[in-house]
Design a protein around this motif. Structure first.
Motif, PDB file in Angstrom:
ATOM      1  N   ALA A   1      44.285  41.731  40.280  1.00  0.00           N
ATOM      2  CA  ALA A   1      44.335  43.343  40.849  1.00  0.00           C
ATOM      3  C   ALA A   1      43.490  44.634  40.674  1.00  0.00           C
ATOM      4  CB  ALA A   1      45.227  43.609  41.164  1.00  0.00           C
ATOM      5  N   MET A   2      42.728  44.319  39.232  1.00  0.00           N
ATOM      6  CA  MET A   2      42.091  45.213  38.112  1.00  0.00           C
ATOM      7  C   MET A   2      40.699  44.600  38.938  1.00  0.00           C
ATOM      8  SD  MET A   2      42.216  48.618  37.078  1.00  0.00           S
ATOM      9  CE  MET A   2      40.599  48.472  38.002  1.00  0.00           C
ATOM     10  N   ASP A   3      40.235  43.296  38.874  1.00  0.00           N
ATOM     11  CA  ASP A   3      38.717  43.482  39.558  1.00  0.00           C
ATOM     12  C   ASP A   3      38.568  42.992  40.508  1.00  0.00           C
ATOM     13  OD1 ASP A   3      36.685  41.747  39.588  1.00  0.00           O
ATOM     14  OD2 ASP A   3      36.631  41.672  37.498  1.00  0.00           O
ATOM     15  N   LYS A   4      37.982  43.901  41.517  1.00  0.00           N
ATOM     16  CA  LYS A   4      37.556  43.655  43.021  1.00  0.00           C
ATOM     17  C   LYS A   4      37.111  42.418  43.735  1.00  0.00           C
ATOM     18  CE  LYS A   4      38.150  48.856  44.250  1.00  0.00           C
ATOM     19  NZ  LYS A   4      37.764  49.096  42.337  1.00  0.00           N
ATOM     20  N   THR A   5      35.909  41.962  42.315  1.00  0.00           N
ATOM     21  CA  THR A   5      35.495  41.016  42.941  1.00  0.00           C
ATOM     22  C   THR A   5      36.533  39.376  43.267  1.00  0.00           C
ATOM     23  OG1 THR A   5      34.740  40.271  40.821  1.00  0.00           O
ATOM     24  CG2 THR A   5      33.161  41.544  42.270  1.00  0.00           C
ATOM     25  N   VAL A   6      37.498  39.202  42.181  1.00  0.00           N
ATOM     26  CA  VAL A   6      38.438  38.316  42.074  1.00  0.00           C
ATOM     27  C   VAL A   6      39.193  38.075  42.169  1.00  0.00           C
ATOM     28  CG1 VAL A   6      39.678  37.418  39.658  1.00  0.00           C
ATOM     29  CG2 VAL A   6      37.081  37.740  39.391  1.00  0.00           C
ATOM     30  N   MET A   7      39.472  39.367  42.648  1.00  0.00           N
ATOM     31  CA  MET A   7      41.129  39.701  43.255  1.00  0.00           C
ATOM     32  C   MET A   7      40.395  39.040  45.345  1.00  0.00           C
ATOM     33  SD  MET A   7      42.265  43.660  45.321  1.00  0.00           S
ATOM     34  CE  MET A   7      40.047  43.628  45.295  1.00  0.00           C
ATOM     35  N   ARG A   8      39.123  39.364  45.723  1.00  0.00           N
ATOM     36  CA  ARG A   8      38.778  39.426  47.258  1.00  0.00           C
ATOM     37  C   ARG A   8      39.007  37.924  47.337  1.00  0.00           C
ATOM     38  NH1 ARG A   8      35.798  45.069  48.362  1.00  0.00           N
ATOM     39  NH2 ARG A   8      37.357  45.755  48.652  1.00  0.00           N
ATOM     40  N   ARG A   9      38.625  37.267  46.377  1.00  0.00           N
ATOM     41  CA  ARG A   9      37.712  35.917  46.291  1.00  0.00           C
ATOM     42  C   ARG A   9      39.591  34.892  46.479  1.00  0.00           C
ATOM     43  NH1 ARG A   9      33.841  34.544  41.019  1.00  0.00           N
ATOM     44  NH2 ARG A   9      34.262  37.011  40.622  1.00  0.00           N
ATOM     45  N   VAL A  10      40.435  35.565  45.347  1.00  0.00           N
ATOM     46  CA  VAL A  10      42.017  35.211  45.658  1.00  0.00           C
ATOM     47  C   VAL A  10      42.095  35.226  46.905  1.00  0.00           C
ATOM     48  CG1 VAL A  10      44.105  35.142  44.637  1.00  0.00           C
ATOM     49  CG2 VAL A  10      42.565  34.876  43.274  1.00  0.00           C
ATOM     50  N   PHE A  11      42.416  35.941  47.455  1.00  0.00           N
ATOM     51  CA  PHE A  11      42.785  36.404  48.850  1.00  0.00           C
ATOM     52  C   PHE A  11      41.914  35.672  49.885  1.00  0.00           C
ATOM     53  CE2 PHE A  11      44.130  41.256  47.976  1.00  0.00           C
ATOM     54  CZ  PHE A  11      45.032  40.580  47.067  1.00  0.00           C
ATOM     55  N   ALA A  12      40.588  35.409  49.546  1.00  0.00           N
ATOM     56  CA  ALA A  12      40.167  35.003  50.675  1.00  0.00           C
ATOM     57  C   ALA A  12      39.980  32.573  50.495  1.00  0.00           C
ATOM     58  CB  ALA A  12      38.516  34.624  50.141  1.00  0.00           C
ATOM     59  N   ALA A  13      40.824  32.478  49.333  1.00  0.00           N
ATOM     60  CA  ALA A  13      41.042  31.616  49.214  1.00  0.00           C
ATOM     61  C   ALA A  13      41.857  31.126  49.956  1.00  0.00           C
ATOM     62  CB  ALA A  13      40.955  30.658  47.546  1.00  0.00           C
ATOM     63  N   ASP A  14      42.973  32.064  49.694  1.00  0.00           N
ATOM     64  CA  ASP A  14      44.885  32.085  50.603  1.00  0.00           C
ATOM     65  C   ASP A  14      44.433  32.539  51.966  1.00  0.00           C
ATOM     66  OD1 ASP A  14      46.892  31.193  49.613  1.00  0.00           O
ATOM     67  OD2 ASP A  14      47.436  33.552  50.070  1.00  0.00           O
ATOM     68  N   GLY A  15      43.635  32.305  52.371  1.00  0.00           N
ATOM     69  CA  GLY A  15      43.873  32.758  53.862  1.00  0.00           C
ATOM     70  C   GLY A  15      43.781  34.323  54.210  1.00  0.00           C
ATOM     71  N   ILE A  16      43.288  34.896  53.200  1.00  0.00           N
ATOM     72  CA  ILE A  16      43.477  36.517  54.356  1.00  0.00           C
ATOM     73  C   ILE A  16      42.673  37.237  54.483  1.00  0.00           C
ATOM     74  CG2 ILE A  16      43.866  39.389  53.109  1.00  0.00           C
ATOM     75  CD1 ILE A  16      46.438  38.169  51.116  1.00  0.00           C
ATOM     76  N   GLN A  17      42.444  38.246  55.415  1.00  0.00           N
ATOM     77  CA  GLN A  17      40.878  38.313  55.786  1.00  0.00           C
ATOM     78  C   GLN A  17      40.179  39.455  54.850  1.00  0.00           C
ATOM     79  OE1 GLN A  17      39.707  39.385  59.919  1.00  0.00           O
ATOM     80  NE2 GLN A  17      38.014  38.846  59.771  1.00  0.00           N
ATOM     81  N   VAL A  18      39.173  39.670  54.154  1.00  0.00           N
ATOM     82  CA  VAL A  18      39.101  40.997  53.675  1.00  0.00           C
ATOM     83  C   VAL A  18      37.726  41.798  53.935  1.00  0.00           C
ATOM     84  CG1 VAL A  18      39.895  39.808  50.871  1.00  0.00           C
ATOM     85  CG2 VAL A  18      37.321  39.082  52.011  1.00  0.00           C
ATOM     86  N   ILE A  19      37.695  42.526  53.281  1.00  0.00           N
ATOM     87  CA  ILE A  19      35.968  43.546  54.106  1.00  0.00           C
ATOM     88  C   ILE A  19      34.622  42.543  53.783  1.00  0.00           C
ATOM     89  CG2 ILE A  19      35.480  44.935  52.196  1.00  0.00           C
ATOM     90  CD1 ILE A  19      35.780  45.790  56.250  1.00  0.00           C
ATOM     91  N   PRO A  20      34.054  42.330  54.536  1.00  0.00           N
ATOM     92  CA  PRO A  20      32.490  42.120  53.679  1.00  0.00           C
ATOM     93  C   PRO A  20      32.126  42.709  52.783  1.00  0.00           C
ATOM     94  CG  PRO A  20      33.072  41.806  56.381  1.00  0.00           C
ATOM     95  CD  PRO A  20      34.104  42.908  55.990  1.00  0.00           C
ATOM     96  N   HIS A  21      31.771  41.844  52.326  1.00  0.00           N
ATOM     97  CA  HIS A  21      31.074  42.774  50.984  1.00  0.00           C
ATOM     98  C   HIS A  21      30.163  41.910  49.804  1.00  0.00           C
ATOM     99  CE1 HIS A  21      34.300  40.434  48.921  1.00  0.00           C
ATOM    100  NE2 HIS A  21      33.724  40.685  48.327  1.00  0.00           N
ATOM    101  N   VAL A  22      29.190  42.466  49.084  1.00  0.00           N
ATOM    102  CA  VAL A  22      28.827  41.390  47.772  1.00  0.00           C
ATOM    103  C   VAL A  22      29.203  42.030  46.756  1.00  0.00           C
ATOM    104  CG1 VAL A  22      26.934  41.015  49.172  1.00  0.00           C
ATOM    105  CG2 VAL A  22      26.582  42.960  47.763  1.00  0.00           C
TER     106      VAL A  22
END
Length: 322
Positions: free
Chosen positions: A102-123
């Motif tokens: 949860a602390m790392d915004k890059t890892v967190m969003r990769r986990v969410f995306a892998a679980d089918g959760i829509q995240v804000i577009p980002h790089v």
């Protein structure tokens, strides 16, 4: 009379959120019911030095549970949690893995995306990528202006900039790099900022009332959160029931996706004109100051602040088998 539980309230630490942690810990300390708990405040200074109270109490086996009211790196990223586990001390909140994710915004969003959760577009990119790039516009070419630049591992709106040009992007990235070697750049959208608390174990957590953040400018910065006297939130958020239901369900989904335990606050962006709901981030130790929205969401649902603290302590003891 039942013997009171000895609760070590950890606060401070080396992160830029040191002062926020002190405010949170003071609120927790003041609200812990004294008929059940005997709290001791344990300050961790900016050089990671621990006050002597905890060492003394641990040596005498007098600590029943630790409440790490710490935000940002060192306190919310699994470091303190791992240390407490090596000491065999029960503690409040998420474990090492969930905290780190949860602390790392890059890892967190990769986990969410892998679980089918829509995240804000980002790089995202590293300090090395930024400093060696021959065309820095390439690093953000998938996004449009405006954008939000953030350190990957930080909270409380510290190190964040809204940028509308390459010149502003340069300034924003250099600011973010003061706090972390990885930078996240998010697509700016016109959206309502919403948040929902989660409380419970991994298998059967509960979601709180949904809260809306009252953003006066382009975004809710540190000064607005902690130094302003304007009303931060609308509780409950005025939303259509299907959106409220979806937010609460997504909050529980995100909590389970990272392996959460104890508590988290899940933040969303709701783009009304498209109906899109983006999960922005999850915080495993949200603010506990009098102005913080996590406790207010639970209070609106009938759980008072002292009762919330007791629930969290009970969950920490249950996980340890105490």
């Amino acid at each position: 009379m039942t013997e009171r539980l000895r609760v070590a309230v950890l606060t401070g630490g080396p992160s830029a959120e040191h002062e926020v942690s002190l405010q949170s810990a003071r609120a927790v300390l003041d609200a812990l019911p004294r008929d059940r708990y005997d709290p001791v405040l344990v300050l961790i200074d900016r050089q990671c030095g621990w006050s002597l109270e905890l060492r003394r109490e641990m040596a005498d086996n007098k600590i029943d549970i630790v409440f790490p009211v710490m935000h940002g790196p060192f306190g919310e990223d699994g470091v303190v949690q791992g240390h407490l586990e090596t000491l065999g001390l029960p503690y409040v909140g998420c474990g090492v893995m969930a905290s780190a994710i949860a602390m790392d915004k890059t890892v967190m969003r990769r986990v969410f995306a892998a679980d089918g959760i829509q995240v804000i577009p980002h790089v995202w990119f590293t300090a090395h990528d930024w400093h060696t790039s021959t065309d820095r516009s390439d690093l953000v070419k998938s996004l449009d202006w405006p954008m939000y630049v953030k350190p990957a591992n930080m909270g409380s709106s510290i190190g964040i900039s809204r940028v509308t040009s390459m010149a502003e992007l340069h300034t924003g990235v250099e600011l973010a790099l003061r706090y972390d070697r990885i930078v996240v750049v998010e697509q700016g959208i016109i959206a309502r900022e919403l948040t929902c608390g989660v409380l419970g174990d991994h298998d059967t957590p509960d979601a709180s009332v949904v809260v809306e953040l009252n953003v006066r400018g382009d975004w809710l910065d540190y000064e607005e959160k902690y130094l302003s006297d304007h009303e931060l939130a609308t509780v409950p958020a005025p939303l259509p029931e299907p959106i409220t239901k979806e937010i609460r369900e997504l909050s529980l989904h995100a909590y389970r996706a990272i392996g959460g335990y104890g508590l988290s606050r899940v933040d969303f962006l709701y783009e009304e004109h498209t109906g899109r709901l983006y999960l922005l981030e999850i915080n495993t130790m949200p603010g506990f100051t009098p102005r913080s929205v996590f406790a207010r969401g639970w209070e609106a649902g009938g759980l008072s602040y002292p009762e919330l603290l007791s629930r969290l302590i009970d969950l920490g003891l249950a996980r340890s088998g105490a």
